[in-house]
Design a protein around this motif. Structure first.
Motif, PDB file in Angstrom:
ATOM      1  N   VAL A   6       0.614  -0.955   0.075  1.00  0.00           N
ATOM      2  CA  VAL A   6       0.194  -0.234   0.113  1.00  0.00           C
ATOM      3  C   VAL A   6       0.599   1.621  -0.145  1.00  0.00           C
ATOM      4  CG1 VAL A   6      -1.863   1.363   1.345  1.00  0.00           C
ATOM      5  CG2 VAL A   6      -1.452  -1.736   1.617  1.00  0.00           C
ATOM      6  N   GLU A   7       0.077   2.142  -0.822  1.00  0.00           N
ATOM      7  CA  GLU A   7       1.212   3.095  -1.097  1.00  0.00           C
ATOM      8  C   GLU A   7       0.355   4.624  -0.890  1.00  0.00           C
ATOM      9  OE1 GLU A   7       3.352   3.085  -4.933  1.00  0.00           O
ATOM     10  OE2 GLU A   7       4.215   1.066  -4.247  1.00  0.00           O
ATOM     11  N   GLY A   8       0.443   5.663   0.052  1.00  0.00           N
ATOM     12  CA  GLY A   8      -0.363   6.800  -0.125  1.00  0.00           C
ATOM     13  C   GLY A   8      -1.124   6.971   1.077  1.00  0.00           C
ATOM     14  N   MET A   9      -1.178   5.905   2.310  1.00  0.00           N
ATOM     15  CA  MET A   9      -2.553   6.116   2.429  1.00  0.00           C
ATOM     16  C   MET A   9      -2.752   6.535   3.085  1.00  0.00           C
ATOM     17  SD  MET A   9      -5.189   3.480   3.717  1.00  0.00           S
ATOM     18  CE  MET A   9      -4.202   1.885   3.684  1.00  0.00           C
ATOM     19  N   GLU A  10      -1.300   7.376   3.595  1.00  0.00           N
ATOM     20  CA  GLU A  10      -2.311   8.908   4.765  1.00  0.00           C
ATOM     21  C   GLU A  10      -3.155   9.688   3.992  1.00  0.00           C
ATOM     22  OE1 GLU A  10       1.847   9.263   1.788  1.00  0.00           O
ATOM     23  OE2 GLU A  10       1.038   7.875   2.929  1.00  0.00           O
ATOM     24  N   ASN A  11      -2.965   9.475   2.765  1.00  0.00           N
ATOM     25  CA  ASN A  11      -3.780  10.969   2.511  1.00  0.00           C
ATOM     26  C   ASN A  11      -5.505  10.122   2.080  1.00  0.00           C
ATOM     27  OD1 ASN A  11      -1.191  11.710   0.079  1.00  0.00           O
ATOM     28  ND2 ASN A  11      -1.467  10.519  -0.521  1.00  0.00           N
ATOM     29  N   ILE A  12      -5.967   9.206   2.935  1.00  0.00           N
ATOM     30  CA  ILE A  12      -7.105   9.269   3.194  1.00  0.00           C
ATOM     31  C   ILE A  12      -7.648   9.794   5.099  1.00  0.00           C
ATOM     32  CG2 ILE A  12      -9.439   7.490   3.428  1.00  0.00           C
ATOM     33  CD1 ILE A  12      -7.524   5.117   2.214  1.00  0.00           C
ATOM     34  N   PRO A  13      -8.508  11.137   4.123  1.00  0.00           N
ATOM     35  CA  PRO A  13      -8.650  10.846   6.063  1.00  0.00           C
ATOM     36  C   PRO A  13      -8.753  10.271   6.893  1.00  0.00           C
ATOM     37  CG  PRO A  13     -10.093  12.455   4.053  1.00  0.00           C
ATOM     38  CD  PRO A  13      -9.264  10.864   3.207  1.00  0.00           C
ATOM     39  N   GLY A  14      -8.251  10.922   8.031  1.00  0.00           N
ATOM     40  CA  GLY A  14      -8.634  10.107   9.079  1.00  0.00           C
ATOM     41  C   GLY A  14     -10.521   9.787   9.232  1.00  0.00           C
ATOM     42  N   ASP A  15     -11.219  11.263   8.923  1.00  0.00           N
ATOM     43  CA  ASP A  15     -12.075  11.235   9.480  1.00  0.00           C
ATOM     44  C   ASP A  15     -13.006  11.622   8.828  1.00  0.00           C
ATOM     45  OD1 ASP A  15     -12.153  13.988  10.415  1.00  0.00           O
ATOM     46  OD2 ASP A  15     -11.409  13.138  12.052  1.00  0.00           O
ATOM     47  N   GLY A  16     -14.302  11.993   8.646  1.00  0.00           N
ATOM     48  CA  GLY A  16     -15.493  12.261   8.019  1.00  0.00           C
ATOM     49  C   GLY A  16     -15.406  12.194   6.176  1.00  0.00           C
ATOM     50  N   PRO A  17     -16.070  13.377   5.495  1.00  0.00           N
ATOM     51  CA  PRO A  17     -16.761  11.895   5.110  1.00  0.00           C
ATOM     52  C   PRO A  17     -15.865  11.781   3.394  1.00  0.00           C
ATOM     53  CG  PRO A  17     -17.803  13.903   4.654  1.00  0.00           C
ATOM     54  CD  PRO A  17     -16.969  13.733   6.146  1.00  0.00           C
ATOM     55  N   VAL A  18     -15.533  10.893   3.067  1.00  0.00           N
ATOM     56  CA  VAL A  18     -14.542  10.945   1.421  1.00  0.00           C
ATOM     57  C   VAL A  18     -14.652   9.937   1.014  1.00  0.00           C
ATOM     58  CG1 VAL A  18     -13.272   9.159   3.048  1.00  0.00           C
ATOM     59  CG2 VAL A  18     -11.877  10.512   0.826  1.00  0.00           C
ATOM     60  N   ILE A  19     -14.512  10.575  -0.959  1.00  0.00           N
ATOM     61  CA  ILE A  19     -14.638   9.385  -1.968  1.00  0.00           C
ATOM     62  C   ILE A  19     -13.524   8.542  -2.466  1.00  0.00           C
ATOM     63  CG2 ILE A  19     -15.816   9.467  -4.220  1.00  0.00           C
ATOM     64  CD1 ILE A  19     -17.104  11.769  -4.133  1.00  0.00           C
ATOM     65  N   LEU A  20     -13.510   7.404  -2.361  1.00  0.00           N
ATOM     66  CA  LEU A  20     -12.336   6.244  -2.875  1.00  0.00           C
ATOM     67  C   LEU A  20     -12.450   6.229  -4.533  1.00  0.00           C
ATOM     68  CD1 LEU A  20     -11.176   4.353  -0.444  1.00  0.00           C
ATOM     69  CD2 LEU A  20     -10.709   6.619  -0.142  1.00  0.00           C
ATOM     70  N   GLY A 151      -0.507 -14.122  -5.683  1.00  0.00           N
ATOM     71  CA  GLY A 151       0.749 -13.641  -6.246  1.00  0.00           C
ATOM     72  C   GLY A 151       0.856 -11.682  -5.224  1.00  0.00           C
ATOM     73  N   LYS A 152       1.790 -10.749  -5.897  1.00  0.00           N
ATOM     74  CA  LYS A 152       1.553  -9.541  -5.315  1.00  0.00           C
ATOM     75  C   LYS A 152       1.074  -8.576  -5.992  1.00  0.00           C
ATOM     76  CE  LYS A 152       4.995  -6.280  -3.091  1.00  0.00           C
ATOM     77  NZ  LYS A 152       6.995  -5.919  -2.971  1.00  0.00           N
ATOM     78  N   VAL A 153      -0.155  -7.189  -5.048  1.00  0.00           N
ATOM     79  CA  VAL A 153      -0.520  -6.614  -5.982  1.00  0.00           C
ATOM     80  C   VAL A 153       0.179  -4.927  -4.969  1.00  0.00           C
ATOM     81  CG1 VAL A 153      -2.397  -7.438  -6.396  1.00  0.00           C
ATOM     82  CG2 VAL A 153      -2.629  -6.726  -4.352  1.00  0.00           C
ATOM     83  N   THR A 154      -0.040  -4.198  -5.624  1.00  0.00           N
ATOM     84  CA  THR A 154       0.018  -3.001  -5.183  1.00  0.00           C
ATOM     85  C   THR A 154      -1.171  -2.097  -4.601  1.00  0.00           C
ATOM     86  OG1 THR A 154       2.436  -2.588  -6.651  1.00  0.00           O
ATOM     87  CG2 THR A 154       1.506  -0.294  -5.452  1.00  0.00           C
ATOM     88  N   VAL A 155      -1.571  -0.637  -4.278  1.00  0.00           N
ATOM     89  CA  VAL A 155      -3.060  -0.069  -4.689  1.00  0.00           C
ATOM     90  C   VAL A 155      -2.125   1.122  -3.969  1.00  0.00           C
ATOM     91  CG1 VAL A 155      -5.127   0.037  -3.101  1.00  0.00           C
ATOM     92  CG2 VAL A 155      -4.373  -2.349  -3.107  1.00  0.00           C
ATOM     93  N   ARG A 156      -2.404   2.205  -4.536  1.00  0.00           N
ATOM     94  CA  ARG A 156      -1.630   2.963  -4.482  1.00  0.00           C
ATOM     95  C   ARG A 156      -2.519   4.235  -4.366  1.00  0.00           C
ATOM     96  NH1 ARG A 156       2.058   3.629  -9.136  1.00  0.00           N
ATOM     97  NH2 ARG A 156       3.197   1.913  -7.563  1.00  0.00           N
ATOM     98  N   PHE A 157      -2.518   4.883  -3.864  1.00  0.00           N
ATOM     99  CA  PHE A 157      -3.901   6.336  -3.297  1.00  0.00           C
ATOM    100  C   PHE A 157      -2.980   7.692  -3.116  1.00  0.00           C
ATOM    101  CE2 PHE A 157      -4.618   3.070  -0.209  1.00  0.00           C
ATOM    102  CZ  PHE A 157      -6.773   2.837  -0.684  1.00  0.00           C
ATOM    103  N   GLY A 158      -3.776   8.438  -4.025  1.00  0.00           N
ATOM    104  CA  GLY A 158      -3.214  10.196  -4.498  1.00  0.00           C
ATOM    105  C   GLY A 158      -3.708  10.866  -3.611  1.00  0.00           C
ATOM    106  N   PRO A 159      -3.086  12.380  -2.906  1.00  0.00           N
ATOM    107  CA  PRO A 159      -3.779  13.572  -2.731  1.00  0.00           C
ATOM    108  C   PRO A 159      -4.953  13.613  -3.276  1.00  0.00           C
ATOM    109  CG  PRO A 159      -1.497  14.028  -3.873  1.00  0.00           C
ATOM    110  CD  PRO A 159      -1.809  12.691  -4.999  1.00  0.00           C
ATOM    111  N   ALA A 160      -5.527  13.077  -2.045  1.00  0.00           N
ATOM    112  CA  ALA A 160      -7.382  14.258  -2.055  1.00  0.00           C
ATOM    113  C   ALA A 160      -7.568  15.404  -3.041  1.00  0.00           C
ATOM    114  CB  ALA A 160      -7.030  14.326  -0.393  1.00  0.00           C
TER     115      ALA A 160
END
Length: 206
Positions: A6-20, A151-160
């Motif tokens: 997992v890359e960029g997990m810190e881009n997901i706000p810790g609370d409040g509404p968010v769309i992934l 196998g191996k997968v990557t999940v990459r999150f970008g800036p909000a």
């Protein structure tokens, strides 16, 4: 089994509404995404995932209900409206809503044009959009069918991304297309996929 990186997990706000919002390569995307995120991700799925018969049907219903899938009859006459209203309710409750803007799995691994439901959701609720990319899931389950191989997968999150500058314009089709395209551009950057400016459903039909 999938050894997700997992890359960029810190881009997901810790609370409040968010769309992934991300790409959709194969069936197991909907298994990997809720497993790797720290917050529960609610998402819509075909109602057939929770109405199956026998042991397999019960196991699928148990899993998808447990990870936050909300069953919706997307093939009905009002499927699109039901999906949109479900997402709006989730976001207004301050939760995380996951969505694949392409509307269906990619038929060939390329990234297809996004549908504007994602734009309507962010403009109606004010929720930020965190783009994400699934990388490698199609190699573990080609075609989206059968048992996935280890196998191996990557999940990459970008800036909000936030679109408050378009507040009150959720019915302007040009604004909806611009917002959707900007989200898909970020998904393309994160995934490295080739972009195709047509809907995946049209590509499948062809």
């Amino acid at each position: 089994m999938f050894r997700p990186q997992v890359e960029g997990m810190e881009n997901i706000p810790g609370d409040g509404p968010v769309i992934l919002a991300g790409n959709h390569l194969t069936f197991i995307d909907s298994i990997v995404l809720p497993v790797v995120t720290k917050r529960q991700v609610l998402f819509i799925g075909k109602d057939e995932y929770v109405t199956g018969k026998g042991l397999k049907g019960r196991l699928m219903a148990w899993f998808f209900t447990g990870v936050g899938m909300i069953p919706v009859d997307r093939d009905g006459a009002n499927g699109g409206v039901a999906a949109l209203m479900t997402g709006r309710r989730v976001l207004e409750e301050g939760k995380v809503f996951g969505i694949y803007p392409e509307g269906t799995r990619s038929p060939d691994g390329r990234l297809y044009r996004g549908r504007t439901g994602i734009a309507r959701l962010t403009l109606m609720t004010g929720a930020p959009v965190v783009p994400f990319a699934m990388i490698g899931t199609d190699k573990l389950q080609p075609g989206g069918n059968g048992m996935p191989r280890p196998g191996k997968v990557t999940v990459r999150f970008g800036p909000a991304m936030e679109f408050s500058r378009y507040d009150g314009m959720d019915r302007d089709r040009y604004v909806l297309r611009a917002v959707t395209d900007s989200v898909m551009a970020e998904v393309m950057r994160l995934s490295g996929q080739e972009y195709v400016d047509m809907y995946a459903t049209k590509a499948k039909a062809a």
